[in-house]
Enzyme design. Structure first.
Site, mmCIF file in Angstrom:
data_model
loop_
_atom_site.group_PDB
_atom_site.id
_atom_site.type_symbol
_atom_site.label_atom_id
_atom_site.label_comp_id
_atom_site.label_asym_id
_atom_site.label_seq_id
_atom_site.Cartn_x
_atom_site.Cartn_y
_atom_site.Cartn_z
ATOM 1 N N SER A 1 0.852 -1.188 0.000
ATOM 2 C CA SER A 1 0.000 0.000 0.000
ATOM 3 C C SER A 1 0.890 1.241 0.000
ATOM 4 O O SER A 1 1.645 1.481 0.941
ATOM 5 C CB SER A 1 -0.881 0.017 1.255
ATOM 6 N N HIS B 1 -1.577 -1.479 -4.066
ATOM 7 C CA HIS B 1 -2.783 -1.001 -3.396
ATOM 8 C C HIS B 1 -2.718 0.520 -3.274
ATOM 9 O O HIS B 1 -1.764 1.071 -2.720
ATOM 10 C CB HIS B 1 -2.878 -1.657 -2.015
ATOM 11 N N MET C 1 -8.567 8.777 -0.624
ATOM 12 C CA MET C 1 -9.327 9.327 0.518
ATOM 13 C C MET C 1 -9.750 10.751 0.210
ATOM 14 O O MET C 1 -8.959 11.529 -0.346
ATOM 15 C CB MET C 1 -8.458 9.334 1.777
ATOM 16 N N MET D 1 -11.642 -4.531 6.215
ATOM 17 C CA MET D 1 -10.803 -3.555 6.920
ATOM 18 C C MET D 1 -10.575 -4.063 8.340
ATOM 19 O O MET D 1 -11.525 -4.295 9.089
ATOM 20 C CB MET D 1 -11.489 -2.188 6.977
ATOM 21 N N GLY E 1 -2.476 4.892 7.959
ATOM 22 C CA GLY E 1 -1.605 3.732 8.062
ATOM 23 C C GLY E 1 -1.102 3.575 9.485
ATOM 24 O O GLY E 1 -1.312 4.441 10.344
ATOM 25 N N GLY E 2 -0.463 2.450 9.742
ATOM 26 C CA GLY E 2 0.240 2.249 11.003
ATOM 27 C C GLY E 2 -0.628 2.025 12.227
ATOM 28 O O GLY E 2 -0.179 2.232 13.347
HETATM 29 C C1 DX5 Z 1 -5.957 2.612 5.668
HETATM 30 C C2 DX5 Z 1 -5.621 2.087 4.305
HETATM 31 C C3 DX5 Z 1 -4.560 1.060 4.280
HETATM 32 C C4 DX5 Z 1 -3.247 1.466 4.893
HETATM 33 C C5 DX5 Z 1 -2.809 0.308 5.719
HETATM 34 O O1 DX5 Z 1 -7.163 3.278 5.629
HETATM 35 O O2 DX5 Z 1 -6.764 1.529 3.685
HETATM 36 O O3 DX5 Z 1 -4.378 0.520 2.976
HETATM 37 O O4 DX5 Z 1 -2.220 1.761 3.962
HETATM 38 O O5 DX5 Z 1 -1.688 0.661 6.431
HETATM 39 P P1 DX5 Z 1 -0.932 -0.337 7.399
HETATM 40 O O6 DX5 Z 1 -0.527 -1.534 6.582
HETATM 41 O O7 DX5 Z 1 0.213 0.471 7.889
HETATM 42 O O8 DX5 Z 1 -1.898 -0.715 8.493
HETATM 43 ZN ZN ZN Z 2 -6.447 0.467 1.773
#
Ligand code: DX5
Ligand code: ZN
Length: 225
Positions: free
Chosen positions: A7, A32, A36, A136, A143-144
């Site tokens: 991603s 990916h 947003m 989800m 992220g993170g």
């Molecule tokens: C969050 C995104 C994810 C994000 C995941 O809303 O949809 O794709 O990049 O990040 P990690 O892998 O850091 O949880």
């Molecule tokens: Zn995503």
């Protein structure tokens, strides 16, 4: 067949082509792309112009995860930009069947996403229309974040429903996929593993994609044994 989808949300956007190439060398098999809009989720990222730029730098499928209100309005633009797979949120679509149809009419693979608080069984009527279901495992937007453990039950339920209904959709997971969680995620049935910070967070995407994919493949072998 377990696949890793890096991603780019956690990549260095100023060096995106290099970051994607490194993640691809590390074993990523689709990219990916998190879209947003600052409304459906409290963050703003990118849209069709960036997808069109990425399209010129990789042959891998572009898995566009739309975290936006009114996705129907943007679907033609994502098709023109070269998106391959388009996933829309159950929670953002008033007429989900129509939206999935629209994606397919634009020669892209339709997919549906559910937030952590949304139940898998609500998707039963449209499961025959989708290329994949994206679970989800964090609340979308950033992220993170930490993996939400009850997501594993959703992966198991999707595996069971696929068998019961005789369907072939793939099962994708997004959020908190990392070394400490990937084993149980794969054992529960996820096949398309999205990972942002675990791939790009340390500045070594090739190395870190490879080691995460290796861990996932080891877990997959244990699961079938
Ligand atoms: C969050 C995104 C994810 C994000 C995941 O809303 O949809 O794709 O990049 O990040 P990690 O892998 O850091 O949880
Ligand atoms: Zn995503």
């Amino acid at each position: 067949m377990v696949e890793l989808l890096p991603s780019i949300l956690s990549a260095d956007f100023a060096r995106l082509a290099d970051e994607i190439a490194a993640a691809e060398r590390g074993g990523g098999t689709a990219i990916h792309v998190d879209v947003m809009d600052g409304h459906f989720v409290p963050n703003i990222t990118l849209g069709p112009p960036i997808v069109a730029s990425i399209r010129k730098h990789t042959k891998l499928p572009l898995d566009c995860h739309l975290m936006i209100e009114n996705p129907d309005e943007s679907i033609p633009a994502f098709a023109d930009a070269g998106a391959s797979w388009v996933s829309v949120h159950y929670e953002a679509c008033r007429h989900l069947h129509r939206t999935l149809d629209l994606i397919a009419q634009h020669q892209m693979q339709p997919a549906v996403v559910i937030n952590p608080a949304t139940e898998v069984d609500l998707l039963v009527p449209i499961l025959g229309m989708v290329h994949h279901v994206l679970v989800m495992s964090v609340d979308p937007g950033f992220g993170g974040q930490h993996f939400i453990p009850y997501s594993l039950n959703k992966l198991r339920r999707l595996t069971e429903l696929r068998r019961e209904l005789g369907l072939s959709y793939r099962i994708e997971i997004d959020g908190g996929v990392a070394h400490d969680t990937v084993g149980s995620i794969v054992e529960a049935g996820a096949e398309l593993l999205v990972a942002g910070s675990a791939v790009f967070g340390q500045g070594h995407p090739e190395r870190d994609a490879r080691s995460l994919l290796d861990a996932a493949q080891r877990a997959a072998q244990v699961a079938v044994a």
